[in-house]
Design an enzyme around this catalytic site. Structure first.
Site, PDB file in Angstrom:
ATOM      1  N   HIS A 149     -31.836  95.411 -33.373  1.00 30.54           N
ATOM      2  CA  HIS A 149     -32.788  94.477 -33.979  1.00 30.54           C
ATOM      3  C   HIS A 149     -33.111  94.915 -35.410  1.00 30.54           C
ATOM      4  O   HIS A 149     -33.008  96.092 -35.748  1.00 30.54           O
ATOM      5  CB  HIS A 149     -34.107  94.463 -33.181  1.00 30.54           C
ATOM      6  CG  HIS A 149     -34.020  93.765 -31.869  1.00 30.54           C
ATOM      7  ND1 HIS A 149     -34.476  94.307 -30.697  1.00 30.54           N
ATOM      8  CD2 HIS A 149     -33.554  92.518 -31.548  1.00 30.54           C
ATOM      9  CE1 HIS A 149     -34.282  93.461 -29.706  1.00 30.54           C
ATOM     10  NE2 HIS A 149     -33.727  92.370 -30.184  1.00 30.54           N
TER      11      HIS A 149
ATOM     12  N   CYS B 101     -41.440  96.933 -29.749  1.00 29.82           N
ATOM     13  CA  CYS B 101     -41.013  95.914 -28.772  1.00 29.82           C
ATOM     14  C   CYS B 101     -41.791  95.983 -27.462  1.00 29.82           C
ATOM     15  O   CYS B 101     -41.690  95.076 -26.635  1.00 29.82           O
ATOM     16  CB  CYS B 101     -39.519  95.922 -28.561  1.00 29.82           C
ATOM     17  SG  CYS B 101     -38.850  97.437 -27.980  1.00 29.82           S
TER      18      CYS B 101
HETATM   19  N1  GLY Z   1     -32.845  96.821 -23.841  1.00 31.87           N
HETATM   20  C1  GLY Z   1     -33.439  95.997 -24.794  1.00 31.87           C
HETATM   21  C2  GLY Z   1     -32.533  94.951 -25.281  1.00 31.87           C
HETATM   22  O1  GLY Z   1     -31.321  95.148 -25.258  1.00 31.87           O
HETATM   23  O2  GLY Z   1     -32.949  93.911 -25.680  1.00 31.87           O
END
Ligand code: GLY
Length: 252
Positions: A160, A247
């Site tokens: 991300h 997150c």
């Molecule tokens: N394990 C978090 C993701 O891959 O979104």
């Protein structure tokens, strides 16, 4: 100032989630302890924490940030970019509906909240393997209607956007050394994170504190030098599943 956060307890299926790390299988007792400590840290920052029950159908569902983008005035329900996570957003919509005016990312758009960073009146949208162009265009339209300036930036070699970049406030930006679109951030005071401390690029400003992962002394020192109070948290079991500090909650 954040006053509320939504978190979701890790499910007993947590170890079946998506990961690219080779750090081994998470220890579920430790996962729960680290999650509890995370919630306590948010409370210490002055936040009222809403804790959702686990959903074993979605092993990654404790990573709630990916399911929505929230501000004090409105929310946007995301559309997770990995099909294995599509559907996690349904429960979050139910929780946010009574609290905020909601907008939605729609097919063919995909978008993970971990790719979206707010820096005061600006939003950055990271184009990653999870967030596509239609998703980013839909989000831009919604955010622009609220008078935010919106920028799209490419994300390479990272899960991300916020795996490598995080805004602390006061024009201070944590940025991993190898982040591919570094030059998009030249107007900020950049705190460059070394390769060895890459995981700490995902540190999280919450009101008077910056929460950082434990074990990254250079980053901690740099953040303290800026005048912030630091809370360190052990996150080994989340790192194993490619998860980080931001997150694990939705803050608004
Ligand atoms: N394990 C978090 C993701 O891959 O979104």
């Amino acid at each position: 100032m954040f006053t509320r956060a939504i978190v979701r307890k890790p499910a007993h299926t947590y170890a079946n989630g998506i990961t690219t790390s080779n750090l081994g299988k998470p220890d579920f007792d430790l996962v729960q302890k680290q999650h509890d400590a995370y919630c306590e840290a948010l409370i210490k920052c002055g936040i009222e924490v809403v804790v959702l029950e686990p959903d074993p159908n979605f092993p990654d569902s404790c990573f709630v940030e990916d399911t929505a983008i929230v501000t004090k005035d409105f929310g946007i329900i995301a559309r997770p970019g990995d099909p294995r996570r599509l559907g996690e957003e349904v429960e979050i919509k139910k929780v946010l509906e009574p609290l905020l005016k909601l907008h939605y990312i729609e097919e063919p758009g995909t978008l993970d909240g971990g790719d979206i960073m707010q820096a005061d009146n600006k939003f950055y949208i990271g184009l990653s393997n999870r967030t596509n162009l239609p998703g980013s265009k839909q989000l831009k339209k919604i955010l622009s209607s609220y008078n935010y300036d919106v920028f799209s930036v490419p994300v390479c070699n990272l899960l991300h956007f916020k795996t490598g970049v995080n805004y602390l406030g006061d024009n201070n930006l944590l940025l991993h050394k190898e982040f591919c679109s570094k030059d998009d951030f030249n107007s900020y005071n950049k705190i460059i994170i070394s390769d060895e401390e890459e995981y700490a690029a995902n540190s999280l400003r919450v009101n008077d504190y910056v929460i950082t992962p434990k074990g990254f002394p250079e980053t901690k020192k740099s953040i303290e030098k800026l005048g912030y109070k630091v809370i360190e948290l052990e996150l080994s079991e989340f790192q194993k599943m490619d998860g980080g500090l931001s997150c694990l909650s939705l803050r608004f």
